[in-house]
Design an enzyme around this catalytic site. Structure first.
Site, PDB file in Angstrom:
ATOM      1  N   HIS A   4      -1.204   0.345  -9.803  1.00  0.00           N
ATOM      2  CA  HIS A   4      -1.808  -0.678  -8.935  1.00  0.00           C
ATOM      3  C   HIS A   4      -2.357  -1.842  -9.767  1.00  0.00           C
ATOM      4  O   HIS A   4      -3.554  -2.163  -9.726  1.00  0.00           O
ATOM      5  CB  HIS A   4      -2.916  -0.063  -8.084  1.00  0.00           C
ATOM      6  N   ARG A  63       0.846  -1.189   0.000  1.00  0.00           N
ATOM      7  CA  ARG A  63       0.000   0.000   0.000  1.00  0.00           C
ATOM      8  C   ARG A  63       0.883   1.241   0.000  1.00  0.00           C
ATOM      9  O   ARG A  63       1.942   1.270   0.613  1.00  0.00           O
ATOM     10  CB  ARG A  63      -0.922   0.025   1.223  1.00  0.00           C
ATOM     11  N   GLU A  65      -4.140   7.483  -4.905  1.00  0.00           N
ATOM     12  CA  GLU A  65      -4.515   6.708  -6.083  1.00  0.00           C
ATOM     13  C   GLU A  65      -5.923   7.100  -6.491  1.00  0.00           C
ATOM     14  O   GLU A  65      -6.824   7.048  -5.652  1.00  0.00           O
ATOM     15  CB  GLU A  65      -4.442   5.205  -5.798  1.00  0.00           C
TER      16      GLU A  65
END
Length: 355
Positions: A320, A272, A301
């Site tokens: 991601h 993360r 994000e």
């Protein structure tokens, strides 16, 4: 055979049986409540069809009208359903449970990371909650190895040189870091960390280190040595971050910890974004505190196009994509569906979150 290996074997058998001969794709259809079947809300219209089909065998399925769905839409629909497949990283908390009321019986995410879920609230209410770990370990580990190679061998910087007509060549041009004989450190030796370790066996690394809260027999079996985090940072040529985001791991990698790393070291983050202090990382990449970074996750994000991180030649940044393979996402959707169905039926979920 230890418990981890057995679980992997059972999962493999499960997926061979589940997916054999079932590769057809169709456009999802919103099912109208027949009145005698449970209703499930799937919060994202792009959820893989295999998961939707699994739900439709026993339930009516509804979707928010807009894509991406707004929180207000999801909250409005939460009170009209018996279960929710929560697809995405929108906050999942007591507000959702309150709007679901007495009718809502089960929720499953389609993810392994649960930092966007108010686990304490679910625990307090003893509300059935599922998630989808393990099945994404291979895809995420593959991505991590790709980022290690891309960052260590300066692929992004090389592409920039081509784009800017600066292909200079020569024996000292764009030299990167070797993997063979290197010391690799993994922060967090859970399922993804262990899968990364297995991938590394083919690279003839010199030493494998890991840090965590307690020794892992699985890690020792892979030839990894547990060391304090400071030692891992000081000794490693490549550092992988594979821990969940918690209050304890927030900004685990910061100006102080980055300063402990070798100037030739490569940092890879597939966990993360908030585990890394991004401003400190940008500074470390700019001033040569570390050699390079490969990042599948970042903060925020989506990352704005003008973010300074994207201007750095020694930062390999991808949006991601760790679990973004066709089979992995299909598997995740099917497990999430099985979780929801089990929760509605008041039977044990296939993959319950261990709160």
């Amino acid at each position: 055979m230890n418990g981890t290996v057995m679980k992997w074997g059972l999962l493999t058998l499960f997926f061979v049986e589940m997916f054999h001969g079932n590769s057809g794709q169709q456009t999802p259809t919103t099912m109208v409540n027949s009145g005698n079947r449970p209703v499930v809300l799937v919060t994202n219209k792009e959820t893989p069809e295999k998961g939707i089909k699994k739900l439709m065998l026993k339930c009516d399925v509804i979707f928010p009208k807009s894509h991406p769905a707004t929180r207000d839409e999801i909250l409005e629909l939460a009170g009209q359903v018996d279960g929710i497949m929560w697809v995405g990283h929108m906050a999942l908390n007591g507000e959702v449970l309150d709007r679901g009321g007495e009718r809502l019986k089960a929720i499953s995410t389609m993810s392994a990371g649960m930092d966007y879920v108010d686990i304490d609230e679910f625990r307090k209410r003893k509300f059935p909650l599922g998630y989808t770990p393990i099945v994404l370990n291979d895809a995420v580990a593959d991505s991590a190895i790709g980022l290690m190679i891309a960052a260590g061998r300066r692929y992004h910087e090389g592409r920039l040189a081509i784009d800017q007509s600066q292909w200079n060549g020569g024996p000292q041009w764009l030299l990167g870091q070797d993997i063979k004989g290197s010391t690799v450190g993994i922060i967090g030796m859970g399922g993804i960390g262990q899968t990364i370790a297995r991938r590394l066996k083919g690279f003839d690394i010199g030493q494998l280190l890991y840090s965590g809260r307690r020794p892992k027999p699985e890690a020792e079996a892979l030839g990894a040595k547990m060391v304090p985090q400071d030692e891992l940072l000081q000794e490693s040529d490549y550092v992988f971050i594979a821990v969940p985001l918690t209050n304890e791991t927030y900004h685990l990698i910061n100006e102080t910890t980055l300063s402990k790393m070798k100037p030739t070291a490569v940092l890879v983050n597939v966990a993360r974004g908030d585990i890394v202090d991004q401003k400190a990382l940008v500074a470390a990449l700019k001033n040569g505190t570390i050699f390079a970074a490969g990042l599948d996750v970042m903060t925020p994000e989506p990352l704005p196009a003008g973010d300074e991180l994207l201007s750095l030649p020694n930062a390999v940044v991808v949006p991601h994509l760790g679990s973004a393979t066709v089979q992995t996402r299909n598997n995740m959707a099917e497990i999430a569906a099985l979780n929801v169905l089990a929760g509605i039926a008041k039977t044990p979920m296939f993959s319950p979150y261990p709160y």
